[in-house]
Scaffold this active site. Structure first.
Site, PDB file in Angstrom:
ATOM      1  N   HIS A  24       0.801  -1.223   0.000  1.00 43.60           N
ATOM      2  CA  HIS A  24       0.000   0.000   0.000  1.00 43.60           C
ATOM      3  C   HIS A  24       0.840   1.283   0.000  1.00 43.60           C
ATOM      4  O   HIS A  24       0.352   2.342   0.396  1.00 43.60           O
ATOM      5  CB  HIS A  24      -0.952   0.035   1.201  1.00 43.60           C
ATOM      6  CG  HIS A  24      -2.037  -0.998   1.144  1.00 43.60           C
ATOM      7  ND1 HIS A  24      -1.994  -2.089   0.306  1.00 43.60           N
ATOM      8  CD2 HIS A  24      -3.211  -1.109   1.808  1.00 43.60           C
ATOM      9  CE1 HIS A  24      -3.090  -2.813   0.468  1.00 43.60           C
ATOM     10  NE2 HIS A  24      -3.846  -2.256   1.362  1.00 43.60           N
ATOM     11  N   GLU A  81     -10.929  -1.110  -1.115  1.00 40.54           N
ATOM     12  CA  GLU A  81      -9.521  -0.787  -1.392  1.00 40.54           C
ATOM     13  C   GLU A  81      -9.053  -1.633  -2.585  1.00 40.54           C
ATOM     14  O   GLU A  81      -9.463  -2.801  -2.739  1.00 40.54           O
ATOM     15  CB  GLU A  81      -8.655  -1.030  -0.148  1.00 40.54           C
ATOM     16  CG  GLU A  81      -7.305  -0.341  -0.278  1.00 40.54           C
ATOM     17  CD  GLU A  81      -6.584  -0.067   1.044  1.00 40.54           C
ATOM     18  OE1 GLU A  81      -6.995  -0.609   2.098  1.00 40.54           O
ATOM     19  OE2 GLU A  81      -5.596   0.696   1.011  1.00 40.54           O
ATOM     20  N   HIS A 146     -10.618  -1.566   8.360  1.00 40.90           N
ATOM     21  CA  HIS A 146      -9.920  -0.353   8.687  1.00 40.90           C
ATOM     22  C   HIS A 146     -10.315   0.841   7.829  1.00 40.90           C
ATOM     23  O   HIS A 146      -9.729   1.918   7.938  1.00 40.90           O
ATOM     24  CB  HIS A 146      -8.405  -0.603   8.564  1.00 40.90           C
ATOM     25  CG  HIS A 146      -7.940  -0.792   7.132  1.00 40.90           C
ATOM     26  ND1 HIS A 146      -6.887  -0.062   6.622  1.00 40.90           N
ATOM     27  CD2 HIS A 146      -8.373  -1.546   6.117  1.00 40.90           C
ATOM     28  CE1 HIS A 146      -6.692  -0.403   5.355  1.00 40.90           C
ATOM     29  NE2 HIS A 146      -7.575  -1.296   5.036  1.00 40.90           N
ATOM     30  N   ASP A 165      -9.924  -7.372   5.673  1.00 38.09           N
ATOM     31  CA  ASP A 165      -8.567  -7.107   6.176  1.00 38.09           C
ATOM     32  C   ASP A 165      -8.357  -7.602   7.609  1.00 38.09           C
ATOM     33  O   ASP A 165      -7.211  -7.841   8.019  1.00 38.09           O
ATOM     34  CB  ASP A 165      -8.259  -5.608   6.116  1.00 38.09           C
ATOM     35  CG  ASP A 165      -7.875  -5.160   4.717  1.00 38.09           C
ATOM     36  OD1 ASP A 165      -7.072  -5.844   4.071  1.00 38.09           O
ATOM     37  OD2 ASP A 165      -8.380  -4.116   4.274  1.00 38.09           O
ATOM     38  N   HIS A 226      -6.079 -11.479   3.398  1.00 31.40           N
ATOM     39  CA  HIS A 226      -4.620 -11.559   3.237  1.00 31.40           C
ATOM     40  C   HIS A 226      -4.080 -12.703   4.091  1.00 31.40           C
ATOM     41  O   HIS A 226      -4.430 -12.818   5.269  1.00 31.40           O
ATOM     42  CB  HIS A 226      -3.926 -10.281   3.714  1.00 31.40           C
ATOM     43  CG  HIS A 226      -4.270  -9.062   2.925  1.00 31.40           C
ATOM     44  ND1 HIS A 226      -3.855  -8.858   1.629  1.00 31.40           N
ATOM     45  CD2 HIS A 226      -4.984  -7.954   3.260  1.00 31.40           C
ATOM     46  CE1 HIS A 226      -4.303  -7.694   1.195  1.00 31.40           C
ATOM     47  NE2 HIS A 226      -4.997  -7.125   2.164  1.00 31.40           N
TER      48      HIS A 226
HETATM   49 FE1  FEO Z   1      -7.703  -2.315   3.134  1.00 31.94          FE
HETATM   50 FE2  FEO Z   1      -6.236  -5.208   2.153  1.00 31.94          FE
HETATM   51  O1  FEO Z   1      -6.914  -3.499   1.943  1.00 31.94           O
END
Ligand code: FEO
Length: 399
Positions: A24, A81, A146, A165, A226
């Protein structure tokens, strides 16, 4: 890598980004990452999240292997995102879903990202439940965990939660589940992710964990977007870890983060470190020349004390320390003791500037030490005494 059937007719169809090192644009990800997303093969075939746009080819291939000649009916978009919604426009064009479910804030973020006109978006606030055939999906907004649009999707029949996330770790692996990898490494990477991405939202994490507890959700699988997924008893383990992280209880540990021009501030840092070690405190001495701000933050996260050092430079502090202080303040660490050190030649603003940063983060400040040009034996003795005072404050906080 083939899709993985994680429950009967529910498939992981994600991508493994082995080479991702900059996550990011602000955090290191030394072990790469994954973008997990899912396909539920029910009467209404449902896609949960997409992946980063550069993996569009992989995603199409994975979907094709599971979908056969069927169509995707619904999309569920838990977060906008681009690492999760990066393929959204392409996927809508290709698969033409009948409905796209997202949170109220998700709808706004979707519009601001894609400026769409005729997508079949349906807003699903907390408590909404849809039927996709044999299964139901219910939605829980997890605002600021988040991003404002973040949402969790729960399937009661399968006891599975798609958490986006939350509970993620940046780790590119051939394994898909937490029980297949080294637990110590997993926990370290989960903590690294939390310290650099989720930390400012810790009050929201505690509220969300309480809410999940009150809702008494039966959980057999937690699927973050993730890294590794959690099954069985590991679901409870991951949730307990998040509560522990969010509470930010400090350990008997200190981080000394500094930059130095001609090694004077470095010598001071070493003297402070000596005292802390002699007093039984675990110490990390981290020069900004050799450590990325995300690595420093990982160590700051569970430390009781942060000692910051810089010589005076142009009436302020060195640029790498300005970067570090900006980054640290933005992540809003709590329950810390802070102190400053620095050398100077003439104007000497360094410790004043650094102490202001510590005050801005509501740290309990121990008196700073500054030294003109090069520290002599007495000056290093003052740094040693400063280290002892910090050690005393740490013990008072932690014991
Ligand atoms: Fe908030 Fe894995 O993006």
């Amino acid at each position: 890598m083939k899709p993985v059937e994680i429950k009967n007719d529910i498939f992981w169809i994600g991508s493994v980004d082995w080479n991702r090192r900059n996550f990011h644009g602000y955090s290191n990800s030394p072990m790469g990452t994954t973008y997990n997303n899912f396909l539920i093969m029910d009467e209404n075939v449902t896609l949960v999240d997409t992946v980063a746009e550069e993996f569009w080819g992989t995603l199409q291939c994975n979907i094709a292997q599971v979908l056969g000649d069927r169509k995707i009916d619904y999309f569920v978009i838990n977060h906008l995102e681009p690492d999760h919604a990066g393929c959204l426009a392409l996927a809508i064009e290709k698969y033409q879903p009948k409905k796209i479910y997202t949170s109220p804030m998700g709808q706004k973020a979707m519009m601001a990202h894609f400026h769409y006109k005729d997508w079949p978006v349906e807003v699903v606030p907390t408590g909404t439940e849809i039927c996709i055939g044999k299964r139901h999906l219910s939605f829980i907004e997890t605002r600021m965990l988040h991003w404002p649009d973040s949402m969790l999707t729960y399937c009661p029949e399968e006891k599975i939660a798609f958490t986006n996330d939350a509970f993620g770790q940046n780790w590119a692996t051939s394994e898909r589940f937490a029980d297949e990898v080294d637990r110590y490494k997993l926990e370290e990477l989960m903590r690294f992710y939390y310290a650099n991405i989720v930390l400012p939202y810790s009050p929201v994490v505690l509220k969300t964990m309480n809410l999940l507890k009150e809702m008494n959700l039966e959980l057999d699988m937690l699927c973050p977007d993730h890294g590794l997924m959690f099954r069985g008893e590991d679901c409870q383990w991951a949730m307990e870890k998040y509560v522990e992280y969010a509470e930010q209880k400090p350990k008997k540990k200190a981080v000394i983060v500094y930059d130095s021009m001609w090694h004077s501030t470095e010598k001071m840092a070493t003297a402070v470190a000596s005292a802390l070690v002699d007093e039984g405190v675990s110490v990390r001495l981290m020069s900004m020349k050799y450590n990325h701000h995300s690595e420093v933050m990982h160590e700051v996260f569970d430390s009781a004390a942060v000692i910051v050092g810089s010589p005076t430079h142009n009436n302020g502090i060195l640029p790498l320390m300005s970067d570090m202080m900006t980054y640290m303040k933005g992540l809003r660490p709590q329950n810390k003791i802070g102190s400053a050190i620095g050398s100077f030649g003439w104007s000497g603003e360094c410790v004043k500037v650094l102490t202001q940063w510590l005050n801005d983060m509501n740290m309990e400040v121990v008196d700073p030490v500054k030294v003109k040009f090069v520290p002599d034996h007495d000056a290093l003795g003052k740094c040693y005494e400063q280290g002892k005072a910090i050690a005393a404050a740490i013990k008072a906080k932690c014991d």
